[in-house]
Scaffold this motif. Structure first.
Motif, short mmCIF file in Angstrom:
data_model
loop_
_atom_site.label_atom_id
_atom_site.label_comp_id
_atom_site.label_asym_id
_atom_site.label_seq_id
_atom_site.Cartn_x
_atom_site.Cartn_y
_atom_site.Cartn_z
N GLY A 17 27.98 4.26 78.16
CA GLY A 17 26.37 4.53 77.91
C GLY A 17 26.23 6.05 78.31
N SER A 18 26.54 6.59 79.44
CA SER A 18 26.49 7.95 79.97
C SER A 18 27.18 8.70 78.84
CB SER A 18 27.04 8.13 81.15
OG SER A 18 26.98 9.51 81.48
N GLY A 19 28.66 8.54 78.45
CA GLY A 19 29.25 9.23 77.52
C GLY A 19 28.45 9.62 76.25
N LEU A 20 28.03 8.31 75.75
CA LEU A 20 27.44 8.55 74.34
C LEU A 20 25.86 9.23 74.64
CD1 LEU A 20 26.83 7.54 71.50
CD2 LEU A 20 25.73 5.37 72.45
N LEU A 21 25.21 9.05 75.47
CA LEU A 21 23.93 9.81 75.68
C LEU A 21 24.32 11.32 75.67
CD1 LEU A 21 22.06 7.32 77.69
CD2 LEU A 21 21.35 7.96 75.31
N TRP A 22 25.16 11.55 76.63
CA TRP A 22 25.41 13.01 76.73
C TRP A 22 25.95 13.76 75.83
CZ3 TRP A 22 24.10 17.13 79.42
CH2 TRP A 22 23.26 16.75 80.76
N THR A 23 26.75 13.10 74.83
CA THR A 23 27.40 13.42 73.60
C THR A 23 26.18 13.85 72.72
OG1 THR A 23 29.34 12.40 73.90
CG2 THR A 23 28.74 12.93 71.72
N ILE A 24 25.26 12.76 72.48
CA ILE A 24 24.00 13.03 71.68
C ILE A 24 23.12 14.38 72.31
CG2 ILE A 24 21.87 12.26 71.29
CD1 ILE A 24 23.05 9.33 71.18
N ALA A 25 23.08 14.41 73.50
CA ALA A 25 22.30 15.46 74.19
C ALA A 25 23.26 16.98 73.62
CB ALA A 25 22.61 15.59 75.67
N TYR A 26 24.53 16.87 73.96
CA TYR A 26 25.26 18.31 73.36
C TYR A 26 24.94 18.42 71.75
CZ TYR A 26 28.00 18.54 77.47
OH TYR A 26 28.47 18.82 78.95
N ILE A 27 25.09 17.37 71.07
CA ILE A 27 25.06 17.51 69.61
C ILE A 27 23.52 18.18 69.51
CG2 ILE A 27 24.87 16.46 67.27
CD1 ILE A 27 27.00 14.62 68.58
N LEU A 28 22.81 17.72 69.77
CA LEU A 28 20.99 18.03 69.53
C LEU A 28 21.11 19.33 70.24
CD1 LEU A 28 19.10 14.95 70.48
CD2 LEU A 28 19.75 16.06 68.09
N ILE A 29 21.66 19.74 71.16
CA ILE A 29 21.45 21.24 71.97
C ILE A 29 22.21 22.18 70.99
CG2 ILE A 29 22.22 22.76 73.84
CD1 ILE A 29 21.99 20.39 75.59
N LEU A 30 23.33 21.70 70.42
CA LEU A 30 24.00 22.70 69.59
C LEU A 30 23.00 23.06 68.08
CD1 LEU A 30 27.67 21.56 69.71
CD2 LEU A 30 26.92 23.69 70.19
N ARG A 31 22.74 21.59 67.69
CA ARG A 31 21.77 21.90 66.28
C ARG A 31 20.58 22.72 66.68
NH1 ARG A 31 17.51 19.34 64.10
NH2 ARG A 31 17.55 18.92 61.69
N ARG A 32 19.99 22.45 67.71
CA ARG A 32 18.87 23.24 67.99
C ARG A 32 19.11 24.56 68.26
NH1 ARG A 32 14.49 21.97 65.98
NH2 ARG A 32 14.35 24.14 65.67
N GLY A 33 20.14 25.06 68.81
CA GLY A 33 20.52 26.23 69.22
C GLY A 33 20.62 27.12 67.99
N TRP A 34 21.49 26.64 66.81
CA TRP A 34 21.77 27.23 65.79
C TRP A 34 20.51 27.38 65.06
CZ3 TRP A 34 25.68 30.14 65.77
CH2 TRP A 34 26.89 29.58 66.47
N LYS A 35 19.61 26.49 64.97
CA LYS A 35 18.35 26.58 64.16
C LYS A 35 17.33 27.71 64.74
CE LYS A 35 16.22 23.06 62.64
NZ LYS A 35 16.32 23.18 61.15
N ASP A 36 17.49 27.82 66.10
CA ASP A 36 16.47 28.75 66.77
C ASP A 36 17.10 30.20 66.86
OD1 ASP A 36 14.78 26.79 66.55
OD2 ASP A 36 14.86 26.15 68.83
N GLN A 37 18.59 30.28 66.76
CA GLN A 37 19.35 31.36 66.90
C GLN A 37 19.25 31.80 68.47
OE1 GLN A 37 21.14 33.59 64.14
NE2 GLN A 37 21.10 31.11 64.13
N THR A 38 19.57 30.92 69.39
CA THR A 38 19.47 31.05 70.83
C THR A 38 20.64 29.84 71.49
OG1 THR A 38 18.17 31.13 72.90
CG2 THR A 38 17.84 29.35 71.25
N TYR A 39 20.82 30.21 72.69
CA TYR A 39 21.75 29.00 73.41
C TYR A 39 20.64 28.25 73.97
CZ TYR A 39 20.90 31.89 77.65
OH TYR A 39 20.34 32.60 78.59
N GLY A 40 20.99 26.89 74.05
CA GLY A 40 20.27 26.01 74.72
C GLY A 40 20.72 25.31 76.09
N MET A 41 21.89 25.90 76.45
CA MET A 41 22.18 25.35 77.71
C MET A 41 22.26 26.54 78.79
SD MET A 41 23.80 22.90 79.75
CE MET A 41 24.46 21.48 78.68
N PRO A 42 21.45 26.28 79.80
CA PRO A 42 21.42 27.60 80.73
C PRO A 42 23.02 27.88 81.03
CG PRO A 42 19.83 26.06 81.58
CD PRO A 42 20.62 25.25 80.32
N ILE A 43 23.07 29.55 81.27
CA ILE A 43 24.58 29.94 81.51
C ILE A 43 25.41 29.26 82.63
CG2 ILE A 43 25.94 31.87 81.76
CD1 ILE A 43 24.66 31.66 79.13
#
Length: 217
Positions: A17-43
């Motif tokens: 469950g943790s693996g699936l939910l964090w994988t979803i989070a990663y995918i959504l961060i990547l998607r949102r980052g490319w759409k907004d032309q930024t990074y979504g995970m603090p360095i």
């Protein structure tokens, strides 16, 4: 510290469950980052995550199914690193940080790995639980800080916030069952959850001001 006996089926469910939910989070961060032309995970959070996943994938590999989850997370973190390289310099407000960003980034990655590795050695912790929950608290605080510093929702969404929060609730439950008497871990579970709730609340208010928060993916 000796682990308590927990039903193996429940352990597997919480890990997957943790693996699936964090994988979803990663995918959504990547998607949102490319759409907004930024990074979504603090360095700093990205550096610690990459350090943890590299260590427990290739240096001190976990057993299945966690090892396979680690591989997936590491691959997604490499994608987040590409976004940090592509957009990170221009997000920095301080001139010195912007000028030296491409020196700061690899130094941060090295620091992240060494912090996870030395903490693992210090606590004799082959599970990486102390480092994982410690960096998770840092990450939760940094997401709040990123939202406040940017004063907008670029790179962020409610779906990311919820996937991130629930993806941490699952292992918090698991490790509380395994090590119920650990004061440090119990503090970390609660602190992470409270900062995640704060982040969700602040982000919801920011998105609600401009429309339906749930339409933003």
């Amino acid at each position: 510290m000796t682990a308590a006996i927990v039903d193996p089926t429940l352990v597997l469910f919480l890990k997957l469950g943790s693996g699936l939910l964090w994988t979803i989070a990663y995918i959504l961060i990547l998607r949102r980052g490319w759409k907004d032309q930024t990074y979504g995970m603090p360095i700093a959070a990205l550096a610690a995550n990459l350090g943890w996943e590299f260590l427990f994938s290739f240096v001190l590999p976990h057993k299945a199914p966690q090892l396979q989850v680690n591989y997936v997370w590491f691959a997604f973190d490499l994608g987040l690193l590409v976004q940090a390289i592509r957009f990170g310099k221009w997000e920095q407000r301080h001139p010195w940080v912007r000028k030296n960003f491409y020196l700061i980034l690899p130094a941060s990655l090295l620091c992240g790995f060494l912090a996870v590795y030395t903490m693992t050695l210090e606590f004799s912790d082959p599970n990486g639980m102390y480092a994982a929950f410690g960096q998770n608290l840092m990450m939760s605080i940094l997401f709040v800080s990123m939202l406040l510093a940017r004063d907008d929702a670029r790179g962020q969404s409610m779906w990311i916030a919820l996937a991130k929060m629930t993806g941490t609730v699952f292992p918090s439950i698991l490790f509380h069952l395994l090590y119920p008497g650990s004061p440090l871990l119990n503090f970390l579970y609660v602190a992470i959850f409270l900062f995640d709730l704060l982040y969700c609340s602040l982000l919801y208010a920011k998105l609600r001001a401009s429309g339906n928060p749930w339409k933003r993916l």
